[in-house]
Design an enzyme around this catalytic site. Structure first.
Site, PDB file in Angstrom:
ATOM      1  N   LYS A   1     -46.894  47.480 -67.342  1.00 43.96           N
ATOM      2  CA  LYS A   1     -47.139  48.128 -66.049  1.00 43.96           C
ATOM      3  C   LYS A   1     -48.127  49.273 -66.232  1.00 43.96           C
ATOM      4  CE  LYS A   1     -42.563  46.888 -64.286  1.00 43.96           C
ATOM      5  NZ  LYS A   1     -41.175  47.253 -64.041  1.00 43.96           N
TER       6      LYS A   1
ATOM      7  N   GLN B   1     -36.924  51.852 -64.085  1.00 44.58           N
ATOM      8  CA  GLN B   1     -36.825  50.545 -64.735  1.00 44.58           C
ATOM      9  C   GLN B   1     -35.348  50.157 -64.874  1.00 44.58           C
ATOM     10  OE1 GLN B   1     -39.389  48.552 -65.412  1.00 44.58           O
ATOM     11  NE2 GLN B   1     -38.126  46.958 -66.316  1.00 44.58           N
TER      12      GLN B   1
ATOM     13  N   ASP C   1     -40.516  49.909 -55.638  1.00 49.04           N
ATOM     14  CA  ASP C   1     -39.761  48.655 -55.784  1.00 49.04           C
ATOM     15  C   ASP C   1     -39.156  48.190 -54.455  1.00 49.04           C
ATOM     16  OD1 ASP C   1     -39.697  47.505 -58.373  1.00 49.04           O
ATOM     17  OD2 ASP C   1     -38.450  49.139 -59.106  1.00 49.04           O
TER      18      ASP C   1
END
Ligand code: GUN
Length: 284
Positions: A49, A93, A116
């Site tokens: 990422k 994460q 997200d």
């Protein structure tokens, strides 16, 4: 003839377009990634990422915590990032260690920085059929891939295997919002093959080799979200690709299918959030 849903090609197109969008910004978008512990898969994902973000001119900070970090410490960090003007996107994460309530941690993220799309605000918008700030990355990537290959969703029988908050639930809802007839399956579902054989579009997000040729309908669309190493250390997915690909009309490979689309969608979400926060092109 079977068509391979090539996520790598589409990712490259998306990233090239994003680079041009980012170049026009006065200041760079800033993605903060919170990483707890040393989960090997998470380390690889987070590194990927960061590398991808930096290629686009997005600033990416990885904030690392030891496995035994407290929930309150994580929440305190998120609150600081929420207030920091230059931080435009926040990602925690997953998975988090068991002593931490992941819902409390995710709930602390400001919805307009929730890259997200997992906060109650954004998932609530999605599940009520309203537009969230952004959609979760993997589901967004799957829909983008299907759209690129002109695969119709309206009226189709979509079967989703796996009911996670990251993939199964949101992708099912996004398919329903596009007027598909959706069936959700999970580890307690009985007669799985009877259900999957009815799928025009089959989305498997399990993390185990479970989809065999006898479980799919001729010419269906198969989307493989699973990614793991087999007993020989080879990266593979939920689907027996060699045999299922002979029967399916469209199939996503692993690697090279959904994985690259998840990263591309994270970058799209990061740039979208920046534009929302800076009132750029929000009605386009
Ligand atoms: N872990 C595996 N995939 C993801 C993802 O898309 N987002 C987050 N936050 N964690 C993950």
């Amino acid at each position: 003839m079977t068509t391979i849903l090539n996520g790598k090609n589409l990712r490259d197109i998306i990233l090239a377009d994003l680079k041009i969008r980012v170049e026009k910004f006065m200041a760079p978008p800033e993605l903060a990634v919170i990483l707890v512990g040393e989960n090997p898969a998470s380390l690889i994902y987070v590194n990927n990422k960061k590398k991808t973000a930096e290629k686009l001119g997005i600033v990416s900070h990885v904030i690392k915590f030891p496995q035994n970090v407290s929930e309150s410490n994580l929440i305190k960090t998120i609150k600081i990032l929420n207030e920091k003007k230059s931080t435009t996107a926040i990602l925690v994460q997953l998975p988090l260690p068991e002593h931490i309530d992941k819902f409390k941690v995710i709930d602390a993220i400001a919805p307009e920085k929730d890259v997200d799309g997992l906060t109650p605000y954004n998932s609530g918008k999605l599940f009520s059929g309203e537009k969230p700030f952004v959609y979760p990355c993997t589901p967004r990537g799957i829909l983008h891939l299907l759209e690129k290959y002109h695969i119709e969703i309206e009226g189709k029988n979509v079967v989703v295997i796996g009911r996670s908050n990251l993939v199964g639930k949101p992708v099912a809802q996004m398919m329903m919002n596009k007027n598909a007839t959706v069936t959700m399956c999970h580890s307690h579902s009985k007669n799985l093959a009877e259900i999957t054989k009815n799928a025009d579009i089959l989305i498997s997000a399990v993390g185990k080799k479970i989809i065999t040729e006898n479980m799919v309908k001729e010419n269906c669309v198969v989307v493989d979200v699973g990614i793991f190493k087999d007993e020989n250390g080879k990266t593979t997915g939920d689907v027996d690709f060699e045999n299922v690909s002979k029967k399916a009309g469209f199939i996503s490979p692993v690697p090279g299918g959904v994985g690259p689309m998840t990263i591309a969608s994270l970058m799209l979400n990061t740039v979208d959030l920046y534009e929302i926060q800076h009132n750029i092109n929000i009605f386009k």
